[in-house]
Design an enzyme around this catalytic site. Sequence first.
Site, short mmCIF file in Angstrom:
data_model
loop_
_atom_site.label_atom_id
_atom_site.label_comp_id
_atom_site.label_asym_id
_atom_site.label_seq_id
_atom_site.Cartn_x
_atom_site.Cartn_y
_atom_site.Cartn_z
N LYS A 82 0.88 -1.20 -0.20
CA LYS A 82 -0.13 0.14 -0.06
C LYS A 82 0.94 1.15 -0.05
O LYS A 82 1.39 1.59 1.20
CB LYS A 82 -1.02 0.10 1.05
CG LYS A 82 -2.19 0.80 1.21
CD LYS A 82 -2.37 2.26 0.52
CE LYS A 82 -1.97 3.05 1.87
NZ LYS A 82 -2.15 4.57 1.51
N GLU A 124 8.50 2.48 11.43
CA GLU A 124 9.71 3.53 11.25
C GLU A 124 8.87 4.83 11.37
O GLU A 124 8.38 5.17 10.45
CB GLU A 124 10.53 3.43 10.02
CG GLU A 124 11.82 3.92 10.24
CD GLU A 124 11.81 5.45 9.53
OE1 GLU A 124 11.27 6.39 10.21
OE2 GLU A 124 12.39 5.67 8.45
N CYS A 175 12.87 11.84 7.02
CA CYS A 175 12.77 11.30 8.14
C CYS A 175 13.96 11.68 9.19
O CYS A 175 13.96 11.62 10.36
CB CYS A 175 12.12 10.13 8.33
SG CYS A 175 13.42 8.78 7.61
N GLU A 208 8.18 17.12 14.60
CA GLU A 208 8.71 17.32 13.17
C GLU A 208 8.09 18.29 12.41
O GLU A 208 6.63 18.22 12.74
CB GLU A 208 8.78 16.02 12.37
CG GLU A 208 9.53 14.89 12.89
CD GLU A 208 9.56 13.51 12.20
OE1 GLU A 208 10.24 13.56 10.95
OE2 GLU A 208 8.29 12.94 12.19
#
Length: 492
Positions: free
Chosen positions: A174, A249, A283, A384
Amino acid sequence: MRSSIFIDGEWRPASDGATREIRSPADGSLIATVSEGKIDDALAAIAAARSSFDSGVFTSWGWARRSALLATVADLLERDVELIAALESGDTGKRIIESKYDVADVAATFRHFAQLASEQHDKKIDSGIPHVSSRITYDAIGVCSLIGPWNYPLLQIAWKVAPALAAGCSFILKPSELTPSTAMHLLKLLEEAGVPRGVANLVTGAGSVIGDTLTTDPRVDFVSFTGGLSTGKRIMSKAAETVKKVALELGGKNPHIIFADADLDAATDFAVTAAFLHSGQVCSAGTRLILERSIHDQVVTEIVRRAKLIRLGGPTDLTAETGPLISEGHLKKVEEYLARGVQEGAKLLVGGVRSTAPELSRGWYFPPTILDNCDTSMYCVQEESFGPIMTVEVFESEEEAIRLGNDTIYGLSGAVWSKDNAKTERVSKALRHGTVWINDYGPYKPAAEWGGFKASGNGRELGEHGLQEYLEIKHIWTNNSPSKSGWFADGI
């Protein structure tokens, strides 16, 4: 319109005929119209994957044959590099040269797992009994739901697909609904390489619609997800209902620590790249710059100067150095993030306003931005932005640098710069992050594990452990000369 759902060896439209337009973040142009999968499509993909795995059609190949398959896929990726890079840049808006680097990394990933598969063997255990053999075998974990992000669509999908195939798993892939094009092409390459029918399945569509189905269905044995923390928490919670294994992750807020005795020319240059590559949509971006106080003014002045020179542009602009944000919605989130940082007391040094250049007006461009006078109590230091926003903190001592570097719920990556080798060893060992670079920032190798501590997730991708995530360990004990145990009296 391209049918983008691939189930049991066939391309098909969504079960209800729904579609989604994929538009370039660089200029809003229509890239593709693809199928928008629904729950029925996810269920069909799970059924196909389950059937193929239970049939043994792929596990029966053995390690050597699957290794050869992965090497073939790597060859096909290299053959199609120009096409794949164009697809990747179309979806993400990143420069073509960056997409070509990504394709090379994807091919290297498949070659790494091909090599690991070629070396995979059962392990013998000394039973201590002459007529008993004891061995450890490694079986495919089963059916896997592999859910990828939008920032490095093909690369981070490859980190999942390659070890899944090496292990002999069947899977449902996906990709992000924003960037499905390279996943679609990868499935075509797997088909060309000879992956058996039903082993590799693809469902495009919104995670909010089909995500729970892919992670909660009891026919799915393992979920690997790369993305945001809130979604990762939901997946972990939902997966607990069927006690399935998950690997997550979930990003990071990565400290980039520079001591006064570092090579400041190199450290400053890497600081710019670490924060602003791919407009910060990475990331492991080094967006938390942590400077020894005595060099603060010198380093920040130079980084501000460099940031002003960075040229924004689309995939085919050969003068561009970084590209747009992924969507208008994401741009608004970055703007809100910046405003909150300023409200908390951070000082805006450069950037901070959406680009108004006429040639960029149709895309989602936000310039490199620097916030000074930051500390770990601020939202902009703890969370973030996933955009080109660097925050600057200062420290006085080695101990304070370590404390600041670890003062985050995340633990994905970080870096430390100093010419004192003993110091960099102490700091790197003390940092609670999955990857630490010393006098460098950003490189990785497929042979080295990747993943985070704390809220950055669990499990690892790449390296040897990246394959182990897709395997179950089985102990087989064989008594070659069985006799009565004599433990209980048999009454004879």
